[in-house]
Scaffold this active site. Structure first.
Site, PDB file in Angstrom:
ATOM      1  N   ASP A 145     114.513  33.783  82.129  1.00 43.22           N
ATOM      2  CA  ASP A 145     113.539  33.564  83.350  1.00 43.22           C
ATOM      3  C   ASP A 145     114.077  32.483  84.266  1.00 43.22           C
ATOM      4  O   ASP A 145     114.862  31.924  84.096  1.00 43.22           O
ATOM      5  CB  ASP A 145     112.488  32.990  82.524  1.00 43.22           C
ATOM      6  CG  ASP A 145     111.027  33.048  83.588  1.00 43.22           C
ATOM      7  OD1 ASP A 145     110.382  33.934  83.368  1.00 43.22           O
ATOM      8  OD2 ASP A 145     110.732  31.810  83.897  1.00 43.22           O
ATOM      9  N   ARG A 185     108.841  44.102  79.346  1.00 40.49           N
ATOM     10  CA  ARG A 185     107.345  44.038  80.064  1.00 40.49           C
ATOM     11  C   ARG A 185     106.493  44.794  79.277  1.00 40.49           C
ATOM     12  O   ARG A 185     105.645  44.879  78.542  1.00 40.49           O
ATOM     13  CB  ARG A 185     107.434  44.255  81.460  1.00 40.49           C
ATOM     14  CG  ARG A 185     107.408  43.188  82.495  1.00 40.49           C
ATOM     15  CD  ARG A 185     106.136  42.613  82.823  1.00 40.49           C
ATOM     16  NE  ARG A 185     105.789  41.260  83.191  1.00 40.49           N
ATOM     17  CZ  ARG A 185     105.550  41.188  84.507  1.00 40.49           C
ATOM     18  NH1 ARG A 185     105.328  42.120  85.425  1.00 40.49           N
ATOM     19  NH2 ARG A 185     105.161  39.807  84.922  1.00 40.49           N
ATOM     20  N   ARG A 201     109.554  40.219  69.909  1.00 40.15           N
ATOM     21  CA  ARG A 201     109.351  39.084  70.393  1.00 40.15           C
ATOM     22  C   ARG A 201     107.955  38.459  69.446  1.00 40.15           C
ATOM     23  O   ARG A 201     107.936  37.180  69.660  1.00 40.15           O
ATOM     24  CB  ARG A 201     108.737  39.322  71.631  1.00 40.15           C
ATOM     25  CG  ARG A 201     109.621  38.982  73.025  1.00 40.15           C
ATOM     26  CD  ARG A 201     110.035  37.316  72.916  1.00 40.15           C
ATOM     27  NE  ARG A 201     108.880  36.618  73.110  1.00 40.15           N
ATOM     28  CZ  ARG A 201     108.003  36.384  74.262  1.00 40.15           C
ATOM     29  NH1 ARG A 201     108.206  37.066  75.320  1.00 40.15           N
ATOM     30  NH2 ARG A 201     107.096  35.746  73.908  1.00 40.15           N
ATOM     31  N   ARG A 245     111.822  43.448  86.281  1.00 38.65           N
ATOM     32  CA  ARG A 245     111.159  43.145  85.214  1.00 38.65           C
ATOM     33  C   ARG A 245     111.047  44.408  84.179  1.00 38.65           C
ATOM     34  O   ARG A 245     110.080  44.749  83.430  1.00 38.65           O
ATOM     35  CB  ARG A 245     109.697  42.845  85.631  1.00 38.65           C
ATOM     36  CG  ARG A 245     109.544  41.741  86.588  1.00 38.65           C
ATOM     37  CD  ARG A 245     110.365  40.433  86.157  1.00 38.65           C
ATOM     38  NE  ARG A 245     109.779  39.883  84.872  1.00 38.65           N
ATOM     39  CZ  ARG A 245     108.857  39.342  84.723  1.00 38.65           C
ATOM     40  NH1 ARG A 245     108.067  39.069  85.871  1.00 38.65           N
ATOM     41  NH2 ARG A 245     108.436  38.913  83.488  1.00 38.65           N
ATOM     42  N   TYR A 251     106.832  26.207  91.737  1.00 40.59           N
ATOM     43  CA  TYR A 251     106.315  25.776  90.355  1.00 40.59           C
ATOM     44  C   TYR A 251     106.303  24.179  90.149  1.00 40.59           C
ATOM     45  O   TYR A 251     105.443  23.778  89.480  1.00 40.59           O
ATOM     46  CB  TYR A 251     107.197  26.617  89.152  1.00 40.59           C
ATOM     47  CG  TYR A 251     106.483  28.066  89.160  1.00 40.59           C
ATOM     48  CD1 TYR A 251     105.511  28.387  88.836  1.00 40.59           C
ATOM     49  CD2 TYR A 251     107.617  28.900  89.739  1.00 40.59           C
ATOM     50  CE1 TYR A 251     105.241  29.689  88.693  1.00 40.59           C
ATOM     51  CE2 TYR A 251     107.314  30.311  89.843  1.00 40.59           C
ATOM     52  CZ  TYR A 251     105.973  30.886  89.303  1.00 40.59           C
ATOM     53  OH  TYR A 251     105.669  32.017  89.096  1.00 40.59           O
TER      54      TYR A 251
HETATM   55  O1  CP3 Z   1     113.667  42.456  83.563  1.00 41.25           O
HETATM   56  C1  CP3 Z   1     113.057  41.406  83.149  1.00 41.25           C
HETATM   57  O2  CP3 Z   1     112.079  41.108  82.724  1.00 41.25           O
HETATM   58  C2  CP3 Z   1     114.165  39.978  82.988  1.00 41.25           C
HETATM   59  C3  CP3 Z   1     113.871  38.974  82.546  1.00 41.25           C
HETATM   60  C4  CP3 Z   1     112.832  38.388  83.756  1.00 41.25           C
HETATM   61  C5  CP3 Z   1     111.777  37.302  83.038  1.00 41.25           C
HETATM   62  N1  CP3 Z   1     111.321  36.751  84.070  1.00 41.25           N
HETATM   63  C6  CP3 Z   1     111.206  37.517  81.706  1.00 41.25           C
HETATM   64  C7  CP3 Z   1     109.657  37.051  81.618  1.00 41.25           C
HETATM   65  C8  CP3 Z   1     113.083  38.105  84.935  1.00 41.25           C
HETATM   66  C9  CP3 Z   1     113.935  38.771  85.880  1.00 41.25           C
HETATM   67  C10 CP3 Z   1     112.080  36.890  85.271  1.00 41.25           C
HETATM   68  C11 CP3 Z   1     111.697  36.392  86.804  1.00 41.25           C
HETATM   69  C12 CP3 Z   1     110.690  35.612  86.950  1.00 41.25           C
HETATM   70  N2  CP3 Z   1     109.837  34.704  86.299  1.00 41.25           N
HETATM   71  C13 CP3 Z   1     110.026  35.610  88.380  1.00 41.25           C
HETATM   72  C14 CP3 Z   1     110.767  36.429  89.399  1.00 41.25           C
HETATM   73  C15 CP3 Z   1     110.338  37.881  89.343  1.00 41.25           C
HETATM   74  C16 CP3 Z   1     108.953  38.339  89.888  1.00 41.25           C
HETATM   75  O3  CP3 Z   1     108.269  38.916  89.110  1.00 41.25           O
HETATM   76  O4  CP3 Z   1     108.660  38.062  91.153  1.00 41.25           O
HETATM   77  C17 CP3 Z   1     109.079  34.841  88.395  1.00 41.25           C
HETATM   78  C18 CP3 Z   1     108.117  34.307  89.447  1.00 41.25           C
HETATM   79  C19 CP3 Z   1     109.118  34.231  86.851  1.00 41.25           C
HETATM   80  C20 CP3 Z   1     108.051  33.120  86.578  1.00 41.25           C
HETATM   81  C21 CP3 Z   1     107.101  33.652  85.234  1.00 41.25           C
HETATM   82  N3  CP3 Z   1     107.803  33.785  84.065  1.00 41.25           N
HETATM   83  C22 CP3 Z   1     106.202  34.498  85.468  1.00 41.25           C
HETATM   84  C23 CP3 Z   1     105.114  34.614  86.767  1.00 41.25           C
HETATM   85  C24 CP3 Z   1     105.729  35.029  84.209  1.00 41.25           C
HETATM   86  C25 CP3 Z   1     104.545  35.794  83.748  1.00 41.25           C
HETATM   87  C26 CP3 Z   1     103.556  34.994  83.007  1.00 41.25           C
HETATM   88  C27 CP3 Z   1     102.505  36.271  82.194  1.00 41.25           C
HETATM   89  O5  CP3 Z   1     102.845  36.337  81.127  1.00 41.25           O
HETATM   90  O6  CP3 Z   1     101.933  37.037  82.995  1.00 41.25           O
HETATM   91  C28 CP3 Z   1     106.673  34.803  83.343  1.00 41.25           C
HETATM   92  C29 CP3 Z   1     106.974  34.807  81.867  1.00 41.25           C
HETATM   93  C30 CP3 Z   1     107.923  35.978  81.415  1.00 41.25           C
HETATM   94  N4  CP3 Z   1     109.189  36.087  82.105  1.00 41.25           N
HETATM   95  C31 CP3 Z   1     107.699  37.074  80.754  1.00 41.25           C
HETATM   96  C32 CP3 Z   1     109.016  37.819  80.544  1.00 41.25           C
HETATM   97  C33 CP3 Z   1     109.300  38.824  79.822  1.00 41.25           C
HETATM   98  C34 CP3 Z   1     106.353  37.383  79.935  1.00 41.25           C
HETATM   99  C35 CP3 Z   1     106.168  36.374  78.642  1.00 41.25           C
HETATM  100  C36 CP3 Z   1     106.066  37.145  77.707  1.00 41.25           C
HETATM  101  O7  CP3 Z   1     106.423  38.368  77.256  1.00 41.25           O
HETATM  102  O8  CP3 Z   1     105.535  36.372  76.677  1.00 41.25           O
END
Ligand code: CP3
Length: 355
Positions: free
Chosen positions: A87, A42, A51, A38, A162
């Site tokens: 994602d 982040r 974004r 991540r 999910y």
């Molecule tokens: O390094 C990176 O961040 C690369 C991109 C990446 C995202 N999601 C972008 C994202 C990766 C590798 C993921 C994987 C992902 N997504 C996982 C497995 C990794 C882990 O942390 O265990 C899981 C379970 C998800 C499902 C998911 N998507 C979650 C739980 C969330 C967070 C919700 C929140 O806002 O707290 C997301 C959204 C998400 N995926 C964001 C990003 C950058 C945040 C959304 C935003 O910025 O608006």
């Protein structure tokens, strides 16, 4: 072809010889490579800026934006690998599942999958469903030079959690009810997801990803016997399907101390470890022939430079006897992490491990 074979296809020799890919292949490295789960999108202010006003899933379908966000942590921190900005639910969205990512919540599925009729809605993923992935990775590999790009996907169990729950869950009661109550439907669902996941990873590898990580983030909710019977076959199918490409395959989950051996057995080249099990113990559980990735507690980054360095050194010391070690956090970067703390951590790991 195995992960030890010579470079092929789109991968330049300098990428093949990078510290990250060498560590994955358990070859000697000039320093311990480091990247952060991540790391993209982040804690970075430059991420929030680009974004602004663009919904998460829409941002994943814009190759130029994906390229910029993927490169941001590489430029800023000097990490040894990039992770493709996307994602785990992107392939599901691409085959028409009605889902969205709600800020601060996570993936939410409009009509959860609970019956055999629901399962019929999950069709195959083809490269034509995700042209923006091929395009973005093409742009990225040109920009990244020698820095390897890690592709990724969600593992069948985590995706199913999910899809069956309809959103994030702490207990996975609906998913587990299907797993225990209708094992055939569950097996068919995971098998379907394995095919979709394998197709998603293949598109990324064929476009130029140098390694792949399978995120089974929530597998730690399972007892080993249930994991072995009801989840491992689907994850193993994914690893088998991409084996022919010869890129390192990383397998990660949270709270998986009791599953580490089985996660290695599923076919990965590198097993990711969270912060609960020290790496010298993890290597005993995983067994020989695999590299390990991890495992600094991500909350340590909130504790100040001296603490971060002392705890990072503990990770390096525990990894001293490993054949291959990729330094990482034990789970993803937390959104409120100070980006400078991450940059300093990369510098520390590189300096302390230089040989
Ligand atoms: O390094 C990176 O961040 C690369 C991109 C990446 C995202 N999601 C972008 C994202 C990766 C590798 C993921 C994987 C992902 N997504 C996982 C497995 C990794 C882990 O942390 O265990 C899981 C379970 C998800 C499902 C998911 N998507 C979650 C739980 C969330 C967070 C919700 C929140 O806002 O707290 C997301 C959204 C998400 N995926 C964001 C990003 C950058 C945040 C959304 C935003 O910025 O608006």
């Amino acid at each position: 072809m195995t992960a030890n074979d010579a470079p092929s296809g789109k991968q330049p020799t300098a990428t093949y010889d990078s510290a990250f890919l060498k560590a994955c292949r358990r070859e000697p490295v000039p320093h311990t490579p480091v990247w952060f789960m991540r790391q993209a999108g982040r804690s970075l202010p430059e991420y929030r800026k680009v974004r602004e006003g663009i919904p998460m899933l829409e941002s994943c379908a814009r190759p130029e934006l994906v390229t910029e966000i993927t490169l941001q942590p590489v430029r800023r921190h000097g990490v040894d690998a990039a992770i493709y900005y996307s994602d785990i639910v992107v392939p599901l969205k691409a085959i028409g599942v009605d889902l969205d990512i709600k800020p601060g919540v996570g993936p939410v599925v409009e009509q959860p999958i609970r019956t055999r009729a629901d399962l019929a809605r999950l069709r195959d993923l083809t490269p034509e469903d995700i042209p923006y992935v091929t395009e973005a990775i093409g742009m990225l590999t040109r920009e990244l030079g020698a820095t390897p790009l890690i592709g990724f996907a969600g593992a069948p169990f985590t995706l199913a959690s999910y899809l069956v729950e309809g959103g994030p869950s702490r207990t996975y009661e609906n998913a587990k009810a299907m797993m225990y109550g209708d094992p055939q439907l569950w097996a068919d669902l995971l098998d379907r997801l394995a095919d979709i996941t394998a197709a998603f990873l293949k598109v990324q590898i064929e476009a130029g990803a140098s390694a792949v990580q399978l995120f089974d983030s929530w597998a730690g909710a399972l007892a080993p016997a249930d994991y072995r019977r009801s989840v491992l076959p689907a994850s193993a199918k994914v690893f088998d399907a991409v084996a022919e490409h010869g890129v390192p395959r990383i397998h990660f989950g949270v709270g998986t101390g009791e599953l580490l051996g089985l996660m290695g057995e599923a076919g990965a080249d590198v097993v990711g470890v969270d912060w609960r099990v020290p790496l010298d113990e993890a290597v005993r559980r995983v067994g020989p022939g695999k590299a390990l990735q991890g495992n600094l507690d991500p909350t340590v980054l909130f504790a100040g430079k001296d603490v971060v360095e002392a705890k990072a050194q503990e990770v390096l010391d525990a990894a001293a006897g490993l054949e291959g070690h990729v330094f990482n956090l034990g789970h993803g970067v937390m959104p409120k992490t100070d980006p400078d703390a991450l940059t300093r951590l990369v510098e520390y790991v590189h300096g302390a491990s230089a040989r």
